[in-house]
Design a protein around this motif. Sequence first.
Motif, PDB file in Angstrom:
ATOM      1  N   TYR A 150     -10.266  -0.149   2.485  1.00 41.54           N
ATOM      2  CA  TYR A 150     -10.100  -0.873   1.229  1.00 41.54           C
ATOM      3  C   TYR A 150      -8.713  -0.625   0.639  1.00 41.54           C
ATOM      4  O   TYR A 150      -8.139   0.458   0.788  1.00 41.54           O
ATOM      5  CB  TYR A 150     -11.171  -0.453   0.220  1.00 41.54           C
TER       6      TYR A 150
ATOM      7  N   GLU B 246      -6.344  -1.363  -3.042  1.00 39.78           N
ATOM      8  CA  GLU B 246      -6.431  -1.687  -4.464  1.00 39.78           C
ATOM      9  C   GLU B 246      -5.025  -1.769  -5.045  1.00 39.78           C
ATOM     10  O   GLU B 246      -4.244  -0.830  -4.926  1.00 39.78           O
ATOM     11  CB  GLU B 246      -7.249  -0.622  -5.205  1.00 39.78           C
TER      12      GLU B 246
ATOM     13  N   TYR C  40      -7.096  -9.399   5.128  1.00 47.43           N
ATOM     14  CA  TYR C  40      -7.850  -8.744   4.061  1.00 47.43           C
ATOM     15  C   TYR C  40      -8.743  -9.772   3.372  1.00 47.43           C
ATOM     16  O   TYR C  40      -8.541 -10.978   3.478  1.00 47.43           O
ATOM     17  CB  TYR C  40      -6.913  -8.114   3.024  1.00 47.43           C
ATOM     18  N   GLU C  41      -9.755  -9.263   2.691  1.00 43.61           N
ATOM     19  CA  GLU C  41     -10.681 -10.104   1.937  1.00 43.61           C
ATOM     20  C   GLU C  41     -10.850  -9.493   0.543  1.00 43.61           C
ATOM     21  O   GLU C  41     -11.195  -8.310   0.408  1.00 43.61           O
ATOM     22  CB  GLU C  41     -12.043 -10.174   2.634  1.00 43.61           C
ATOM     23  N   ILE C  42     -10.582 -10.257  -0.505  1.00 37.10           N
ATOM     24  CA  ILE C  42     -10.708  -9.767  -1.880  1.00 37.10           C
ATOM     25  C   ILE C  42     -12.185  -9.601  -2.220  1.00 37.10           C
ATOM     26  O   ILE C  42     -12.986 -10.526  -2.041  1.00 37.10           O
ATOM     27  CB  ILE C  42     -10.022 -10.721  -2.879  1.00 37.10           C
ATOM     28  N   VAL C  43     -12.542  -8.426  -2.718  1.00 42.66           N
ATOM     29  CA  VAL C  43     -13.941  -8.144  -3.048  1.00 42.66           C
ATOM     30  C   VAL C  43     -14.141  -7.840  -4.534  1.00 42.66           C
ATOM     31  O   VAL C  43     -15.278  -7.718  -4.991  1.00 42.66           O
ATOM     32  CB  VAL C  43     -14.464  -6.952  -2.220  1.00 42.66           C
ATOM     33  N   GLY C  44     -13.059  -7.730  -5.296  1.00 41.85           N
ATOM     34  CA  GLY C  44     -13.215  -7.451  -6.719  1.00 41.85           C
ATOM     35  C   GLY C  44     -11.927  -7.690  -7.491  1.00 41.85           C
ATOM     36  O   GLY C  44     -10.841  -7.388  -6.999  1.00 41.85           O
TER      37      GLY C  44
ATOM     38  N   LYS D 244      -9.138  -5.488  -5.774  1.00 37.72           N
ATOM     39  CA  LYS D 244      -9.602  -4.664  -4.651  1.00 37.72           C
ATOM     40  C   LYS D 244      -9.905  -5.568  -3.461  1.00 37.72           C
ATOM     41  O   LYS D 244     -10.497  -6.634  -3.612  1.00 37.72           O
ATOM     42  CB  LYS D 244     -10.855  -3.884  -5.045  1.00 37.72           C
ATOM     43  N   ALA D 245      -9.464  -5.134  -2.270  1.00 39.22           N
ATOM     44  CA  ALA D 245      -9.661  -5.948  -1.058  1.00 39.22           C
ATOM     45  C   ALA D 245     -10.107  -5.063   0.096  1.00 39.22           C
ATOM     46  O   ALA D 245      -9.835  -3.853   0.127  1.00 39.22           O
ATOM     47  CB  ALA D 245      -8.358  -6.676  -0.698  1.00 39.22           C
ATOM     48  N   ARG D 246     -10.801  -5.684   1.042  1.00 42.61           N
ATOM     49  CA  ARG D 246     -11.267  -4.995   2.252  1.00 42.61           C
ATOM     50  C   ARG D 246     -10.447  -5.459   3.435  1.00 42.61           C
ATOM     51  O   ARG D 246     -10.213  -6.653   3.625  1.00 42.61           O
ATOM     52  CB  ARG D 246     -12.746  -5.283   2.473  1.00 42.61           C
TER      53      ARG D 246
END
Length: 212
Positions: free
Chosen positions: A31, A33, A176-180, A208-210
Motif C-alpha cells: 500500500y 499513501e 496501483y489501485e486507489i482504495v481510499g 491511499k492506493a494498493r
Amino acid sequence: MKKVSVWVLALLAGVGALGSCDMRSNAGENYLEVIGEAEQTMPDAGYRLNLSYNGPVSLRDKFSAWADSLQREVPGMVLTSDNIYINYMPEQMGQQKITPNMMQSSISYNILAADSAMYGRILRDMLRRNIPFSLNISGTFLDQEQRRKVQQQLMQQALAHAKAKLGFLADGEGKYEIVGVEEMDNTVPYGPEYNDFNRRVVSRLKVKARRL
C-alpha cells in the motif's frame, strides 16, 4: 505423552502467530499513501469583517443608529456583543460619585462584505463620521454556490496531483489501485500568505492506493 503434545501444540501456535505477523507486514508494503495538494487565489472573493465601537456612552446612540442603517443594506450583518461598563479601576470606586461620563460602551458586529467595493464603502462611510471604531478583516467570504464550485475544482486538481505521486512511487500509472480518499480541509500550509483574509483557497487530500 500428553505433555509433549501440549508443547508441540504451543510451538505450532507460536509459529502460526509469527507467520501471520509476516503476512500483515508484507501486506502493508503493498500500500502507498500520499498527500495531493492544490491551491488558487480568489481575487473576487469578499470579506468577513468585524465592526466594533469602543468609546463613551454619549456616542453609543450615534454609532447604533449608523449600524442599524447599514444592517438594512448589508445581508448577514449580525450583532455579536453589546456591553456597557465603568472605565475605572476597582480601587477608585467609592472615592467619587459615579456619573454618566464614567461609563463606556462596546458594540461588535460581524459583516459579510460581498466584494472589495462594499468593504471600501463601509470604511469610507465610517471615516466620515466622528465616531471611534475598529474594522477588522477576519476572513474570506464566498457565497455557497461559488464555494462549492471552487472546492470541487480544487479537489479534482489535488486528486490529479496525488495520482502523479502514486504513479511515480508505483513505477507506472497502471500499477496501483486507489482504495481510499480523505479530505484534509482543515490542514493548510503554514505562512502568512495562507491566512484566510489573503484570499488563497487550499485543498488537500490523503490518498491511499494498493500496488497491483
